[in-house]
Enzyme design. Structure first.
Site, PDB file in Angstrom:
ATOM      1  N   ARG A 166       1.371  -1.498  13.766  1.00 55.64           N
ATOM      2  CA  ARG A 166       1.653  -0.077  13.634  1.00 55.64           C
ATOM      3  C   ARG A 166       2.089   0.411  15.221  1.00 55.64           C
ATOM      4  O   ARG A 166       1.493   1.391  15.594  1.00 55.64           O
ATOM      5  CB  ARG A 166       0.426   0.800  13.054  1.00 55.64           C
ATOM      6  CG  ARG A 166       0.270   0.573  11.761  1.00 55.64           C
ATOM      7  CD  ARG A 166       1.747   0.758  10.954  1.00 55.64           C
ATOM      8  NE  ARG A 166       1.318   0.229   9.461  1.00 55.64           N
ATOM      9  CZ  ARG A 166       1.471  -0.756   9.175  1.00 55.64           C
ATOM     10  NH1 ARG A 166       1.918  -1.714   9.661  1.00 55.64           N
ATOM     11  NH2 ARG A 166       1.246  -1.056   7.761  1.00 55.64           N
ATOM     12  N   SER A 243      -0.539   7.511   4.809  1.00 60.10           N
ATOM     13  CA  SER A 243      -1.823   7.066   5.552  1.00 60.10           C
ATOM     14  C   SER A 243      -2.023   7.960   6.625  1.00 60.10           C
ATOM     15  O   SER A 243      -1.256   7.849   7.698  1.00 60.10           O
ATOM     16  CB  SER A 243      -1.920   5.587   5.675  1.00 60.10           C
ATOM     17  OG  SER A 243      -1.518   4.885   4.518  1.00 60.10           O
ATOM     18  N   GLU A 349      -2.639   8.053  12.477  1.00 61.96           N
ATOM     19  CA  GLU A 349      -1.609   7.578  12.610  1.00 61.96           C
ATOM     20  C   GLU A 349      -0.264   8.523  12.843  1.00 61.96           C
ATOM     21  O   GLU A 349       0.420   8.102  13.666  1.00 61.96           O
ATOM     22  CB  GLU A 349      -1.047   6.920  11.017  1.00 61.96           C
ATOM     23  CG  GLU A 349       0.122   6.091  11.030  1.00 61.96           C
ATOM     24  CD  GLU A 349       0.362   5.055   9.862  1.00 61.96           C
ATOM     25  OE1 GLU A 349       1.328   4.551   9.464  1.00 61.96           O
ATOM     26  OE2 GLU A 349      -0.821   4.506   9.339  1.00 61.96           O
TER      27      GLU A 349
END
Length: 357
Positions: A166, A243, A349
């Site tokens: 990520r 998420s 995130e």
């Protein structure tokens, strides 16, 4: 190039919160994108790039500078052969899932497990989008960007993108604006090996098996819908950023300490923290497990304006009339509760504009 003043931003995000932009500029070509960014930088004004709005929480006060909304388009096959694969250049403003669907229809394997992910293609290399055992880093050959520091267009090869879980060189700073992405896909009627156990179970195959591309895409979409991760305007579980937290990656000492904390809290014969091998001998664990075992169950926060999804604890959702402050407050409560319970600090995130956790 279209310009609007005091333009609402909430409808342009999947969380559907946030105030207006002082100025909103929508660009439909790569040249217009470069020109718009250069103009704002030359004027030394605040700049916010808006892609699909699926990984963004904008403050209730809005954004006091210029928001450049990327609406470029184009999917172009640059080469197609059995040895080198299919090289496809995709404009930053192309809807990601539309491209995945097109790839599956054309018989191009490599992104089928990334079906159903909202947002635009240009955002995918920024945080190395991944799901169900695939990451875009596995298929990206090049990323073409506008360098705001040198004011030049530059092409990054895959190895120069510094892809990790990520993360990428593009996420590390606001220096680069993604213009388009070159993907190298495999001509095939079958998917890449299925790498995710739940996906394999849903398909009735073993992990490592291949299935028809259309079957793989359909199975991924079923999995994501069951978790509220496919956008649906009538389902408030999907009014989210997906998420909200990344899965923590811990060194072995930190993971051992976490495991002891879990045993103290849940009992020596209680649930065992999940663990997966990560780079450099580190261990990845599951943010959803941490959230649930810290006492934040599905639907936590209801009937409040912001609550965890009733389908998946990782999603902070807008139940219809939430403010950005409500979303951030709930996310902060969850993060702090997990840290108090297990000594592990979750990292958000989505990008928070005008807020900090």
């Amino acid at each position: 190039m279209k310009q609007e003043w005091a333009a609402p931003l909430a409808p342009l995000t999947t969380m559907r919160v946030g105030g207006p932009a002082a100025r909103l500029v929508t660009v439909e070509s790569t040249d217009a994108l470069v020109d718009a960014v250069r103009e704002v930088d030359d004027a030394d004004e605040p700049l916010l790039l808006l892609s699909g709005g699926s990984n963004l929480v904008i403050a209730d006060d809005g954004f006091s500078g210029t928001v450049v909304r990327i609406a470029t388009s184009g999917v172009r096959v640059e080469s197609d052969d059995q040895c080198g694969g299919v090289n496809v250049r995709v404009a930053a403003g192309e809807a990601w899932d539309d491209f995945v669907a097109h790839a599956c229809e054309q018989g191009w394997a490599g992104v089928e497990a990334l079906s159903g992910i909202p947002g635009l293609t240009g955002a995918t290399p920024v945080q190395n989008v991944g799901a169900y055992g695939q990451e875009v880093a596995q298929t990206i050959a090049q990323v073409r960007v506008f360098d705001r520091r040198t004011q030049q267009v530059h092409t990054f090869a895959n190895t120069d993108c510094a892809f990790t879980y990520r993360h990428s060189i593009f996420k590390a700073s606001s220096r680069y604006v993604v213009l388009d992405v070159l993907f190298q896909l495999r001509p095939a009627t079958l998917s890449q090996p299925i790498a995710y156990a739940a996906l394999a179970d849903g398909l009735g195959v073993a992990v490592g098996d291949r299935v028809p591309l259309g079957d793989a895409r359909a199975a991924v979409l079923r999995q994501r819908r069951s978790r509220g991760m496919v956008l649906d305007p009538d389902d408030h579980d999907t009014w989210s950023c997906g998420s909200f937290f990344t899965n923590p990656i811990l060194d072995r000492t930190s993971f051992a300490q976490f495991r002891r904390r879990a045993a103290d809290r849940l009992g020596s014969d209680g649930p065992v923290p999940p663990e997966f091998p990560a780079v450099d001998g580190r261990i990845k664990t599951a943010a959803a497990w941490l959230i649930d075992k810290a006492g934040f169950a599905k639907g936590y926060g209801m009937p409040g304006p912001a609550a965890l999804s009733t389908k998946h604890t990782l999603a902070v959702t807008n139940r219809g009339d939430a403010k950005a402050a409500d979303v951030v407050a709930l996310a902060r409560e969850v993060r702090d509760g997990v840290e108090e319970a297990f000594g592990v600090r979750l990292v958000n995130e989505p990008v928070l504009v005008g807020h900090q956790l």
